[in-house]
Design a protein around this motif. Structure first.
Motif, mmCIF file in Angstrom:
data_model
loop_
_atom_site.group_PDB
_atom_site.id
_atom_site.type_symbol
_atom_site.label_atom_id
_atom_site.label_comp_id
_atom_site.label_asym_id
_atom_site.label_seq_id
_atom_site.Cartn_x
_atom_site.Cartn_y
_atom_site.Cartn_z
ATOM 1 N N LEU A 93 -50.296 -3.455 21.474
ATOM 2 C CA LEU A 93 -50.232 -4.904 21.452
ATOM 3 C C LEU A 93 -49.082 -5.367 22.339
ATOM 4 N N GLN A 94 -49.165 -6.604 22.772
ATOM 5 C CA GLN A 94 -48.120 -7.129 23.650
ATOM 6 C C GLN A 94 -46.769 -7.172 22.939
ATOM 7 N N ALA A 95 -46.777 -7.446 21.646
ATOM 8 C CA ALA A 95 -45.522 -7.477 20.888
ATOM 9 C C ALA A 95 -44.890 -6.086 20.825
ATOM 10 N N GLU A 96 -45.693 -5.054 20.679
ATOM 11 C CA GLU A 96 -45.163 -3.695 20.664
ATOM 12 C C GLU A 96 -44.574 -3.316 22.021
ATOM 13 N N GLN A 97 -45.236 -3.730 23.082
ATOM 14 C CA GLN A 97 -44.715 -3.468 24.416
ATOM 15 C C GLN A 97 -43.377 -4.177 24.614
ATOM 16 N N LEU A 98 -43.276 -5.402 24.109
ATOM 17 C CA LEU A 98 -42.039 -6.154 24.224
ATOM 18 C C LEU A 98 -40.918 -5.496 23.423
ATOM 19 N N ASN A 99 -41.257 -4.904 22.282
ATOM 20 C CA ASN A 99 -40.257 -4.178 21.499
ATOM 21 C C ASN A 99 -39.678 -3.010 22.286
ATOM 22 N N TYR A 100 -40.535 -2.298 23.012
ATOM 23 C CA TYR A 100 -40.035 -1.214 23.856
ATOM 24 C C TYR A 100 -39.125 -1.761 24.954
ATOM 25 N N GLY A 101 -39.464 -2.912 25.502
ATOM 26 C CA GLY A 101 -38.610 -3.540 26.509
ATOM 27 C C GLY A 101 -37.250 -3.883 25.948
ATOM 28 N N TYR A 102 -37.211 -4.448 24.741
ATOM 29 C CA TYR A 102 -35.934 -4.768 24.100
ATOM 30 C C TYR A 102 -35.144 -3.493 23.805
ATOM 31 N N ARG A 103 -35.830 -2.444 23.427
ATOM 32 C CA ARG A 103 -35.158 -1.178 23.151
ATOM 33 C C ARG A 103 -34.462 -0.660 24.407
ATOM 34 N N TYR A 104 -35.162 -0.724 25.550
ATOM 35 C CA TYR A 104 -34.551 -0.297 26.810
ATOM 36 C C TYR A 104 -33.361 -1.183 27.175
ATOM 37 N N ALA A 105 -33.474 -2.485 26.950
ATOM 38 C CA ALA A 105 -32.389 -3.404 27.292
ATOM 39 C C ALA A 105 -31.150 -3.141 26.430
ATOM 40 N N PHE A 106 -31.337 -2.939 25.137
ATOM 41 C CA PHE A 106 -30.198 -2.656 24.273
ATOM 42 C C PHE A 106 -29.583 -1.298 24.599
ATOM 43 N N LEU A 107 -30.398 -0.339 24.952
ATOM 44 C CA LEU A 107 -29.877 0.962 25.345
ATOM 45 C C LEU A 107 -29.045 0.847 26.621
ATOM 46 N N ALA A 108 -29.531 0.085 27.584
ATOM 47 C CA ALA A 108 -28.786 -0.102 28.833
ATOM 48 C C ALA A 108 -27.464 -0.820 28.580
ATOM 49 N N SER A 109 -27.472 -1.846 27.731
ATOM 50 C CA SER A 109 -26.217 -2.555 27.443
ATOM 51 C C SER A 109 -25.245 -1.657 26.686
ATOM 52 N N PHE A 110 -25.745 -0.797 25.817
ATOM 53 C CA PHE A 110 -24.877 0.154 25.121
ATOM 54 C C PHE A 110 -24.238 1.127 26.105
ATOM 55 N N VAL A 111 -25.015 1.610 27.065
ATOM 56 C CA VAL A 111 -24.486 2.548 28.060
ATOM 57 C C VAL A 111 -23.398 1.875 28.895
ATOM 58 N N PHE A 112 -23.642 0.622 29.322
ATOM 59 C CA PHE A 112 -22.625 -0.091 30.101
ATOM 60 C C PHE A 112 -21.363 -0.331 29.276
#
Length: 51
Positions: free
Chosen positions: A16-35
């Motif tokens: 579903l589009q919402a599930e895909q968006l959740n993966y996008g948010y997961r990548y964004a939070f992971l990237a901000s954590f790394v920075f």
């Protein structure tokens, strides 16, 4: 940009589009954590001023 990349990365998996968006948010939070982690580690090399 990171959210869009994460959403498109899993787009072909019959999700579903919402599930895909959740993966996008997961990548964004992971990237901000790394920075933030990189900034924290680099902060130990700052010199303090002697008063």
């Amino acid at each position: 940009m990171i959210i869009a990349f994460g959403s498109k990365h899993v787009a072909g998996n019959n999700m579903l589009q919402a599930e895909q968006l959740n993966y996008g948010y997961r990548y964004a939070f992971l990237a901000s954590f790394v920075f933030a982690l990189i900034g924290f580690v680099l902060s130990f090399w700052l010199k303090s001023k002697q008063q």
